[in-house]
Every structure is written in C-alpha cells, then in structure tokens.
Design a protein around this motif. Structure first.
Motif, PDB file in Angstrom:
ATOM      1  N   ILE A 440       9.588   9.641  13.805  1.00  0.00           N
ATOM      2  CA  ILE A 440       8.576   8.720  13.297  1.00  0.00           C
ATOM      3  C   ILE A 440       7.984   7.933  14.461  1.00  0.00           C
ATOM      4  N   PRO A 441       6.657   7.960  14.626  1.00  0.00           N
ATOM      5  CA  PRO A 441       6.029   7.182  15.713  1.00  0.00           C
ATOM      6  C   PRO A 441       6.242   5.688  15.508  1.00  0.00           C
ATOM      7  N   GLU A 442       6.124   4.933  16.575  1.00  0.00           N
ATOM      8  CA  GLU A 442       6.343   3.493  16.518  1.00  0.00           C
ATOM      9  C   GLU A 442       5.351   2.822  15.574  1.00  0.00           C
ATOM     10  N   ASP A 443       4.076   3.272  15.621  1.00  0.00           N
ATOM     11  CA  ASP A 443       3.065   2.621  14.788  1.00  0.00           C
ATOM     12  C   ASP A 443       3.157   3.018  13.317  1.00  0.00           C
ATOM     13  N   LYS A 444       4.074   3.944  12.974  1.00  0.00           N
ATOM     14  CA  LYS A 444       4.244   4.363  11.582  1.00  0.00           C
ATOM     15  C   LYS A 444       5.550   3.829  10.975  1.00  0.00           C
ATOM     16  N   GLN A 445       6.266   2.990  11.729  1.00  0.00           N
ATOM     17  CA  GLN A 445       7.530   2.458  11.216  1.00  0.00           C
ATOM     18  C   GLN A 445       7.305   1.597   9.960  1.00  0.00           C
ATOM     19  N   GLU A 446       6.278   0.749  10.011  1.00  0.00           N
ATOM     20  CA  GLU A 446       5.992  -0.112   8.864  1.00  0.00           C
ATOM     21  C   GLU A 446       5.630   0.735   7.644  1.00  0.00           C
ATOM     22  N   GLU A 447       4.796   1.746   7.861  1.00  0.00           N
ATOM     23  CA  GLU A 447       4.411   2.643   6.768  1.00  0.00           C
ATOM     24  C   GLU A 447       5.630   3.361   6.194  1.00  0.00           C
ATOM     25  N   ALA A 448       6.532   3.802   7.054  1.00  0.00           N
ATOM     26  CA  ALA A 448       7.731   4.491   6.596  1.00  0.00           C
ATOM     27  C   ALA A 448       8.624   3.564   5.775  1.00  0.00           C
ATOM     28  N   ALA A 449       8.694   2.287   6.192  1.00  0.00           N
ATOM     29  CA  ALA A 449       9.485   1.326   5.421  1.00  0.00           C
ATOM     30  C   ALA A 449       8.907   1.151   4.020  1.00  0.00           C
ATOM     31  N   GLN A 450       7.566   1.119   3.936  1.00  0.00           N
ATOM     32  CA  GLN A 450       6.918   1.002   2.634  1.00  0.00           C
ATOM     33  C   GLN A 450       7.224   2.211   1.756  1.00  0.00           C
ATOM     34  N   LEU A 451       7.212   3.388   2.323  1.00  0.00           N
ATOM     35  CA  LEU A 451       7.538   4.601   1.565  1.00  0.00           C
ATOM     36  C   LEU A 451       8.969   4.557   1.047  1.00  0.00           C
ATOM     37  N   MET A 452       9.890   4.082   1.885  1.00  0.00           N
ATOM     38  CA  MET A 452      11.291   4.003   1.465  1.00  0.00           C
ATOM     39  C   MET A 452      11.449   3.024   0.306  1.00  0.00           C
ATOM     40  N   GLU A 453      10.775   1.882   0.408  1.00  0.00           N
ATOM     41  CA  GLU A 453      10.850   0.898  -0.674  1.00  0.00           C
ATOM     42  C   GLU A 453      10.310   1.476  -1.974  1.00  0.00           C
ATOM     43  N   ARG A 454       9.229   2.188  -1.902  1.00  0.00           N
ATOM     44  CA  ARG A 454       8.657   2.816  -3.102  1.00  0.00           C
ATOM     45  C   ARG A 454       9.646   3.803  -3.718  1.00  0.00           C
ATOM     46  N   LEU A 455      10.277   4.586  -2.875  1.00  0.00           N
ATOM     47  CA  LEU A 455      11.215   5.592  -3.385  1.00  0.00           C
ATOM     48  C   LEU A 455      12.421   4.949  -4.053  1.00  0.00           C
TER      49      LEU A 455
END
Length: 754
Positions: A440-455
């Motif tokens: 996961i790129p550094e600038d996509k960490q926040e986006e990935a956290a949002q995806l995890m929360e949704r899941l």
C-alpha cells in the motif's frame, strides 16, 4: 403445754402401749423383722422412725441410731413428698387399708435411690391407729433399666406404636407422632386399624403374632391432615413373665422413598423409551470368560443396521457380524475394557456408516462394564467427501485464477497468497507470508483505513479502484474486493483480498477520456468560430464608423464592451474544456453550471434550430463535484440532444431535489433510441450516431459514478429521449467524505490494511 410436747408425749405413750403386744412372740417377731431380706420399719403417725432392720439400713446407708433420730420425710425426694403424704392421709382416714408406691429416697452419700414402698396401718385392739409398718425394696437398678428403655423408645428415630392384644393403641413415641400427625393422647385405646388407609386387610401384622414371629410389611396410614403416609413396619411382641401381652409396631416413613422409587420407575421407563427411540444406538458389554458379551443394545440405528436387540443382547460380535469385522472391533473393545477413556471407531454395516464412542464404567477403580454411544454419520461422510471435492476445486480456482488473492490475520500479517499475487506484485511467498502487507502506498494509507472500517462495520467493499505498489516500487492500478473470513461463532478472524490489475485499462480510459475531450473541443470549435466571428465583425464595423464619424461616439462603446465580454466568456469556457487540469472536488452551484454550459452551446443550438429551456428553483442547488468533469457531462448530454433533432426542436433541462438527492433531467423530442440498444449505451465505441465514437456517453457514466451518482436513460422511437442524473446533496456528500476521514483517524497506528 405446746404442740410438739403433746406429740412427744403421745409417741411415748404409743410405744408403752405397744410394748405388751411386742413382747408376744418376741423372739419370732424380732427374727422376722431383723433378718428380713427387704427393708422393714415401724413408723409413727408423724413419720418418725420407731424401729428399723438391717436391710433398711443397708438400703439407705444410715445406721439404726441415725435413722431413729430422724423421720422418713427428711429422706424423701421433694418431688415425691406431696404424693407420699396424700397416700398417708387416705390411709389414716380409712379409705385405704394399705398402699404401695414407687418413690425416691436420698442415700446417706447424697445419691438418689428408687424404692418400692408398701405401707400398712397398725391399730390397737380398740381399732385406734397406733403406727405404720413399712416394707421397703431397692428398685434403683430396675428404674435405671426402665429409664434406659424409656429413652430408647422416646428418642428412637423410628416410629414406635405399642398395641394391646386386641390391636388397640396404648402408646406412641414422638417419632410416630411426627409421622402420622397425631399426639398419643388422641389415639389412646383406639384401634390401630382405624388409621390404616385403603383396605384394612392389607395389615398382616397380627396374623402370626402369637407365635412371636416378627413380620416386615409395607402399610399405608392416613395422616391427621388427610394425606397418606407409607411405612415400612415390623412387629415385636411385648412379653411379660413369659406371656405375650401386646405388640410394638416399629416403623419408618418410606413415603418419600416410595415416591422416589415411583419416580425412578418412571425415569427408568422414560430412559428406556429414550434409548429405544433415539436416532442413534446405545449398547453395553462385559467381558465374561474372555468373551465380550453384549448386555444392552437399543435405538433406531439398531434396526437401520438390520439388527434387533434380541440379535445382539447376550451374544458376542462374531455371532451377528462377520469374523473380520468382529476381529477389528474387539481391539477397540479391549482398549475400553482395559480402562482407556473415549475410545472411538467408525463402523459400517449395510452401507450405513456410524461412529461409536466407548467409555468404561468403573466401580472401585475396576471396570465392570463398557457403554457405547453410536450415531449415524452416513450423510456427514458424504458431506465431508463433497466438501473435500469443493475444497480441491476452490484451491484449484485460487491457484489458477488470474486475480491476486491474499489472506491476512487481524494483526495484518499475511497468511497466504496465490500465484497470481506473486506474478502481479512481484513478491515470492517466502518474502511476504508471515510479514505485514507492504503493497500500500503511503498516500493511500488513509484510504485503506477507511476501507477497513467499512468492512468491519458490515459494509461491502467490491470492485474498489485504487493504487498498490509492485515490489520494484511501480504503482499499479487495481480493482479491489475485500471480504471478512469468519469462524463458526460469526467472529471475523481474517481478511481476504482479491485484486485485479487494471493498469492497462486505466491507461485506455485516460486515452479515451482525452479522445472524447478532443472530440468535444473539435465539435465546439465550429460553433465557436462562427459565434466569435459575429462579434468581431460588429467590432470591426463600429471601429470604422468611429473613425469615419470622429470622436464622441460613446453609445458605440457599450455595445463593443458587451461583444468583447461575450468573446472572452466563450474563449474562457472553451479553454476550460480543452485544457487538461488537475481534478479537484469543490462546492458548486448546479444552477450556475447549467447556465454556463447552456450559454456555451446556445450558438450551436441556434444554428440547428433548437430551442433550450431551463426549469429549476431560484435557490441554488449545491453539489460537491469537479467543475470541469461536470461541465463535460452536461456538454455531452446537451450536444447529444441537439444532434438528435436534425429538423429542430426543443431541449428541456430540469433540476430539482427529491429524497436527499439532486436530480438533473435532459429531455429532447428527437428521433429516439431503439429499446434493444439502450442496454449497450455507455460502452466505448458503441454509438447511434453516424460519425460518433461512443466515448462521450461512456465518459459521462464514469464521471457520474465517480461522483457517487447514477444515470438512467429512457427513450421511445420518434418521441425522444430522457436522461436522468441523480447525485447526492452537497451536505450529504461532504458528510460522507468527512465521516470517512474521521474513520481513517480512528485506524490503529502501525496496522497496514488490505
């Protein structure tokens, strides 16, 4: 003369008057008196001792001289004195000739002794009472025995009832009173049979009583409160002087025991029914003379196996199964018989597979029997085989699919990846399994956290387009689907991610987007050239007039300024469409966007004899969007509507808010689109125009989808087309982005989401 002196004088006179009589047969009387085996005494009417013998002295411990100096009342126990005096009064009054009673004396040592006292009155020849003669026997031993016997009866936990020879009650001990609820005084002299419940002939207690035989029987008595109590009873004869004078009934309350036995019988029957009707099978066996003999076998599985309890009970294995099966099973039997717990084995009879669990039954650490429980697992075995087949298919699918699959635990360590993952991301299995996910790129960490929360909150994450890193650092555009892996309790224990490399597709889409923009720019250019030429011609004419007529032509300036402003607006909007820009989402007024696009396309509409009308509220409708992209959508839709009306017509644009959504509707009365072609609209290079590419509508779908909206197209041949766009309200759309931002802040530091 005082009273004591009178009594002493009377006593002396009595002794003098008795002396002539005592001298009669003096030797004989003295011998009988002195050497009697029982205590003898002459006592005056006031209770003083006149003469005592040796036996009496031996009984109460005093010498003759000591006794003659006192009276018998001083030696009497206080509790017996009143009754003793009452007997003396009745004797002296002539009611009795003599009396006998049991009483207590104080021994010289201070101890209490029991005596049997017999008193007779001695009278003068004239019949006047002279003194009393008392016979005294020591009955202390007998009284102690009686007290022990009474204690045995009174405090015996068993109920005891004494009966006479006619079966009448003459005594109850406290235990019996408690059992039947009656006090002894309530039943004295009543027939024992009167309290027997039910048939009276159930009592056989007296049938052989005269022979002294003790019988054990169960009888039911009616309690004082009306309910029945059950007794386990036996009779004991009461023998006096070798003769039976009555019976003791010794009983214990077995009511609860009887109820327990009855309940146990019901439970045993229920257990038997349960064992018989259970879906499985239960059996037991013992080892007798080296052979395992079955002592129980029941349950519906028995019959499904083609057996019956009669074929199994009392027999060994080889008598109802083949020798080779019996030999295998006896090994398990032997293990259980040796004390091993939880011996399991699978068996199969008549194509039915079952599993048996053997457990030893021990007494005093010695195995006395083995019990087995069996259940039919035929369907489970089939399911396991199907599951194994399915598992192999899934493993084959995972292994051979072209999509990258990774599984991580809740600590975000990689548990498993497939071959496609290695191929797409460049990591070998040994390089990534057991380590944190690192793609996961550094600038996509926040986006990935949002995806995890949704899941984890229960939402789906499907076909989400994002960017991941190749091992060499190259960014890869992927379409990501993640899903939770849950255990039997429904708890998430791992996360599975499926990613597809769409880098080439994204390049193609970008190329198509640019192509579409160039197409739009080219089509706008023709209309813009004509539109710009007209104000330029006007400006040129006004300049010539001003030069010919000289200065002070102010009324021309206002017209020229308006024409220049229009040229500036058209050129600015054209540059916005033509020049690539960074996509930024901001708050815009939908009203303003629509008016701007309509002004831009008005020249083309006028050239094609198309009139455009707008219907929307005066209040601005705010949306959160990319200005350039939204204008590109409106331009494409309006140009399609204009081009669909070659003979001219009207395009209606409507904007309104409904159910927390913004709706934009573009309606034309052009040629329409065949129904069978509607499903294919939006696909690249699919178009209904003669010279079209199909890219414009495709880009409209993509842009609206990126703005969390939808497009719906309805059309009728020769009636026109209606395009409906639904977008979120600005507050709702912005709120969704802010919520996802907050969720990203809540993500646990250090974790690397999928």
């Amino acid at each position: 003369m005082n009273e004591p002196q009178k009594e002493q004088d009377w006593t002396d006179k009595t002794a003098l008057s008795l002396e002539p009589s005592l001298h009669v047969n003096d030797t004989l009387f003295r011998n009988a008196f002195d050497y009697a085996a029982i205590g003898m005494a002459l006592i005056d009417l006031n209770g003083r001792w006149l003469k005592v013998n040796r036996s009496l002295c031996g009984i109460i411990g005093y010498s003759e001289q000591e006794l003659l100096s006192t009276d018998y009342q001083s030696l009497t126990h206080p509790d017996d004195l009143e009754l003793n005096l009452e007997h003396m009064r009745r004797l002296l009054s002539g009611d009795w000739v003599s009396f006998q009673m049991e009483k207590r004396f104080f021994h010289k040592t201070g101890k209490v002794i029991w005596i049997l006292l017999h008193v007779s009155l001695v009278r003068s020849p004239q019949g006047k009472p002279l003194c009393t003669i008392a016979q005294i026997q020591d009955i202390s031993s007998r009284k102690q025995l009686e007290q022990k016997y009474k204690s045995l009866i009174e405090y015996n936990p068993a109920g005891i009832c004494s009966l006479d020879m006619e079966g009448r009650i003459d005594g109850l001990n406290p235990a019996m009173e408690k059992i039947i609820g009656y006090e002894a005084s309530e039943l004295l002299h009543t027939s024992f049979k009167s309290i027997i419940a039910g048939e009276k002939d159930q009592l056989h207690i007296f049938q052989n009583g005269t022979d002294g035989e003790q019988l054990n029987t169960e009888i039911a008595l009616t309690h004082k409160m009306g309910h029945q109590v059950y007794l386990g009873a036996k009779d004991v004869p009461i023998i006096v002087d070798g003769r039976i004078v009555g019976f003791y009934i010794i009983a214990r309350d077995i009511t609860e025991l009887k109820k327990t036995k009855e309940s146990l019988a019901v439970l045993q029957q229920d257990l038997q029914d349960v064992v018989r009707k259970q879906q499985g099978m239960t059996f037991k066996f013992k080892k007798l003379d080296g052979r395992f003999i079955h002592t129980l076998c029941d349950g519906e599985l028995v019959f499904r196996l083609g057996l019956t309890p009669e074929k199994v009970v009392g027999k060994e294995l080889s008598e109802f199964v083949s020798a080779d099966i019996a030999e295998v099973k006896e090994r398990y039997y032997e293990r259980a018989w040796s004390g091993e717990e939880h011996v399991l084995y699978e068996g199969q009879i008549n194509q039915i597979t079952y599993i048996a669990s053997l457990r030893p039954i021990k007494r005093d650490e010695q195995v006395v029997e083995v019990i087995a429980s069996c259940i039919d697992i035929t369907e489970r075995k089939r399911a396991e085989e199907d599951l194994l087949t399915t598992k192999e298919m899934l493993e084959s699918l995972i292994t051979n699919t072209s999509d990258a699959i990774d599984v991580i635990d809740l600590q975000f360590n990689v548990l498993q990846v497939n071959h496609a993952f290695e191929k797409i991301y460049g990591f070998g299995v040994e390089e990534i399994v057991g380590k944190p996910l690192c793609i996961i790129p550094e600038d996509k960490q926040e986006e990935a956290a949002q995806l995890m929360e949704r899941l984890l909150s229960g939402q789906e994450v499907t076909d989400f387009e994002t960017v991941r890193l190749h091992k060499n650092g190259t960014p890869l555009h992927i379409s990501l689907t993640i899903s939770p892996i849950k255990n039997a309790e429904g708890d998430t224990v791992a996360i599975a991610g499926i990613s597809r490399d769409i880098t080439e597709r994204k390049k193609t889409e970008e190329f198509l987007r640019k192509s579409d923009r160039l197409s739009v720019v080219g089509q706008l250019a023709a209309g813009l050239a004509h539109e710009i030429r007209n104000p330029l011609t006007s400006l040129k004419g006004f300049l010539q007039l001003m030069r010919e007529r000289g200065p002070n032509q102010d009324h021309y300036y206002e017209i020229m300024s308006a024409e220049l402003n229009r040229i500036n607006f058209i050129v600015s909007e054209f540059l916005i469409i033509a020049k690539p820009q960074v996509i930024q989402y901001e708050m815009y007024s939908l009203n303003q966007l629509i008016h701007t696009v309509i002004q831009l396309l008005e020249p083309e509409a006028t050239m094609n004899n198309v009139r455009m009308s707008v219907k929307m509220t005066d209040d601005p409708i705010m949306i959160y969007c990319s200005e350039i992209q939204m204008k590109q959508v409106f331009i494409n839709l309006l140009k399609n509507a204009i081009e669909a009306m070659q003979a001219g017509g009207e395009v209606r644009v409507e904007a309104y808010v409904e159910r927390q959504q913004v709706h934009l509707r573009v309606v034309d009365n052009g040629a329409g689109i065949p129904r069978e072609r509607l499903a294919s609209l939006g696909e690249p290079f699919y178009t209904t125009k003669e010279k079209g590419t199909g890219l414009g509508l495709m880009m409209c779908f993509k842009i609206i989808e990126a703005h969390q909206g939808t497009i719906q197209i309805n059309s009728q041949i020769h009636e026109g087309t209606e395009v409906d766009i639904a977008l979120p309200l600005a507050a709702q759309q912005q709120g969704g982005r802010e919520e996802r931002w907050k969720n990203s802040i809540k993500a646990v530091p250090g974790r690397t989401p999928v």
